[in-house]
Write a protein that holds these residues in place. Structure first.
Motif, PDB file in Angstrom:
ATOM      1  N   THR A   1       5.613   1.488  -4.959  1.00  0.00           N
ATOM      2  CA  THR A   1       6.485   2.012  -4.558  1.00  0.00           C
ATOM      3  C   THR A   1       6.714   3.569  -4.976  1.00  0.00           C
ATOM      4  OG1 THR A   1       7.504  -0.271  -3.884  1.00  0.00           O
ATOM      5  CG2 THR A   1       9.085   1.933  -3.977  1.00  0.00           C
ATOM      6  N   PRO A   2       6.803   4.942  -4.672  1.00  0.00           N
ATOM      7  CA  PRO A   2       6.778   6.611  -4.502  1.00  0.00           C
ATOM      8  C   PRO A   2       8.671   6.073  -4.164  1.00  0.00           C
ATOM      9  CG  PRO A   2       6.345   5.846  -2.388  1.00  0.00           C
ATOM     10  CD  PRO A   2       6.200   4.446  -2.412  1.00  0.00           C
ATOM     11  N   PHE A   3      10.017   6.915  -5.784  1.00  0.00           N
ATOM     12  CA  PHE A   3      10.925   6.546  -5.343  1.00  0.00           C
ATOM     13  C   PHE A   3      11.650   8.482  -6.140  1.00  0.00           C
ATOM     14  CE2 PHE A   3      10.009   5.263  -9.951  1.00  0.00           C
ATOM     15  CZ  PHE A   3      10.751   6.339 -10.581  1.00  0.00           C
ATOM     16  N   ALA A   4      10.401   8.914  -6.382  1.00  0.00           N
ATOM     17  CA  ALA A   4      11.314  10.781  -6.707  1.00  0.00           C
ATOM     18  C   ALA A   4      10.308  11.467  -7.252  1.00  0.00           C
ATOM     19  CB  ALA A   4      12.370  10.750  -7.783  1.00  0.00           C
ATOM     20  N   LYS A   5      10.203  12.193  -7.300  1.00  0.00           N
ATOM     21  CA  LYS A   5       9.907  13.768  -7.383  1.00  0.00           C
ATOM     22  C   LYS A   5      10.449  14.314  -8.827  1.00  0.00           C
ATOM     23  CE  LYS A   5       7.707  15.720  -4.301  1.00  0.00           C
ATOM     24  NZ  LYS A   5       5.974  16.049  -4.653  1.00  0.00           N
TER      25      LYS A   5
ATOM     26  N   ASP B   1       4.597  13.539  -8.333  1.00  0.00           N
ATOM     27  CA  ASP B   1       5.610  11.704  -8.038  1.00  0.00           C
ATOM     28  C   ASP B   1       5.542  10.857  -8.853  1.00  0.00           C
ATOM     29  OD1 ASP B   1       6.027  13.366  -5.450  1.00  0.00           O
ATOM     30  OD2 ASP B   1       4.115  12.924  -4.546  1.00  0.00           O
ATOM     31  N   LEU B   2       6.479   9.955  -9.242  1.00  0.00           N
ATOM     32  CA  LEU B   2       6.894   8.918  -9.573  1.00  0.00           C
ATOM     33  C   LEU B   2       6.897   7.625  -8.126  1.00  0.00           C
ATOM     34  CD1 LEU B   2       9.978  10.110 -11.940  1.00  0.00           C
ATOM     35  CD2 LEU B   2       7.510   9.847 -12.509  1.00  0.00           C
ATOM     36  N   PHE B   3       6.427   6.811  -9.426  1.00  0.00           N
ATOM     37  CA  PHE B   3       6.014   4.876  -8.333  1.00  0.00           C
ATOM     38  C   PHE B   3       6.511   4.078  -9.420  1.00  0.00           C
ATOM     39  CE2 PHE B   3       2.973   8.862  -7.000  1.00  0.00           C
ATOM     40  CZ  PHE B   3       2.662   8.948  -5.917  1.00  0.00           C
ATOM     41  N   ILE B   4       6.861   3.233  -8.752  1.00  0.00           N
ATOM     42  CA  ILE B   4       6.919   1.826  -9.654  1.00  0.00           C
ATOM     43  C   ILE B   4       5.411   1.282  -8.913  1.00  0.00           C
ATOM     44  CG2 ILE B   4       8.631   0.049  -9.419  1.00  0.00           C
ATOM     45  CD1 ILE B   4      10.936   0.959  -8.501  1.00  0.00           C
ATOM     46  N   ILE B   5       4.863   0.431  -9.786  1.00  0.00           N
ATOM     47  CA  ILE B   5       3.939  -0.636  -9.519  1.00  0.00           C
ATOM     48  C   ILE B   5       4.019  -1.989  -9.136  1.00  0.00           C
ATOM     49  CG2 ILE B   5       0.681  -0.569  -9.538  1.00  0.00           C
ATOM     50  CD1 ILE B   5       1.219   2.447 -10.313  1.00  0.00           C
TER      51      ILE B   5
END
Length: 306
Positions: free
Chosen positions: A111-115, A251-255
């Motif tokens: 889930t990408p959620f922010a830059k 980019d930031l992700f929740i995995i």
């Protein structure tokens, strides 16, 4: 007869205890909105995740999330070895890492959620608040006369080090002029006390400093950066991130590798949803989707005396 009644009573008591115990177990079963979970977080982006968890737990009282901050190298190693099930990272999985999960019949939910932005900082006594990215890369490649006294990183295994090494196309950092600590706060403090040093930190630590770091942050400059193929300087602001101008964006992700719809799924949906994206917006980072604004439109203007 009395003995028989006592036996029946004991059996009923045991049965009722078992039922209550079973109900207790069912009540504590993890769902998308309740239960407990550990989330391993890239320490360079910990402030934004702390904010998200505070609101999430305040909204869903039966949810408990524990943050485990680690360097990127440690985080990815824990994830691929199934020591961590849910992580927040500043990079996506590589093709090889995805294949490794697939061999174990695990389908990671990403889930990408922010830059985010990697910020370059200097001591407040430095009047020059501009820096060319090529200058930093030349320094990392060991070239002389760059004008940089030293680069300061948070951790040799951090995502910022990996990012800058990939950018400079080097396998190792220079043996001289490079300093590393354990946290972003330590980098900021060191730069605030040492003229000529350039610190490399996650911008979230500057926008949302902890209470004990507010005065320290005032003693540093956030530098504007000129990209490799640009003639202008840009800052790690939401506007320059949105316009894809700042050259050190990521980019930031929740995995999520839980393998089922648990609390990790609920938290990722929350962060990527309306409330979570508003929290990102207020943090100084750029949300992946702009939260909506509700406007109330009237057909006529009401007078004050009505």
């Amino acid at each position: 007869m009395l003995k028989y009644s006592k036996i029946v009573g004991v059996v009923l008591l045991v049965f009722l205890f078992a039922m209550c115990n079973q109900k207790s177990k069912n009540d504590t079963k993890e769902t998308i909105l309740k239960g407990s979970i550990d989330i391993t977080v890239d320490e360079t982006v910990k402030p934004i995740i702390d904010d998200q968890i505070a609101v999430f737990e305040g909204t869903y009282y039966e949810a408990k999330i524990t943050v485990k901050p680690k360097s990127e190298a440690e985080l990815i190693n824990d994830l691929v070895n199934q020591k961590a099930k849910v992580v927040v990272t500043a990079r996506n999985l590589t093709k090889e890492e995805v294949q490794r999960f697939e061999k174990n019949n695990i389908n990671p939910r990403i889930t990408p959620f922010a830059k985010d932005a990697i910020a370059l900082i200097s001591n407040k006594s430095n009047n020059d608040t501009l820096i060319a990215l090529k200058t930093v890369i030349d320094f990392m490649q060991g070239k002389p006369n760059t004008g940089i006294k030293g680069l300061v990183f948070d951790n040799p295994n951090s995502s910022t080090v990996r990012y800058m090494k990939e950018l400079a196309k080097v396998k190792d950092l220079p043996t001289q002029g490079v300093f590393s600590f354990k946290t972003n706060d330590e980098v900021i403090k060191f730069v605030s006390e040492n003229d000529g040093m350039i610190g490399v930190v996650g911008v979230n630590w500057l926008v949302q400093p902890s209470p004990n770091m507010v005065d320290v942050v005032k003693k540093i400059n956030v530098l504007s950066v000129k990209g490799l193929n640009d003639n202008k300087y840009y800052s790690p602001t939401q506007n320059d991130l949105a316009e894809v101008k700042y050259p050190l964006a990521r980019d930031l992700f929740i995995i999520n590798c839980q393998g089922y719809s648990g609390l990790g799924t609920g938290f990722a949906s929350f962060v990527a949803g309306e409330i979570g994206q508003r929290i990102v917006l207020k943090s100084g980072l750029l949300p992946v989707r702009t939260p909506g604004r509700k406007l109330q439109i009237r057909n006529e203007i009401l007078k004050n005396n009505e």
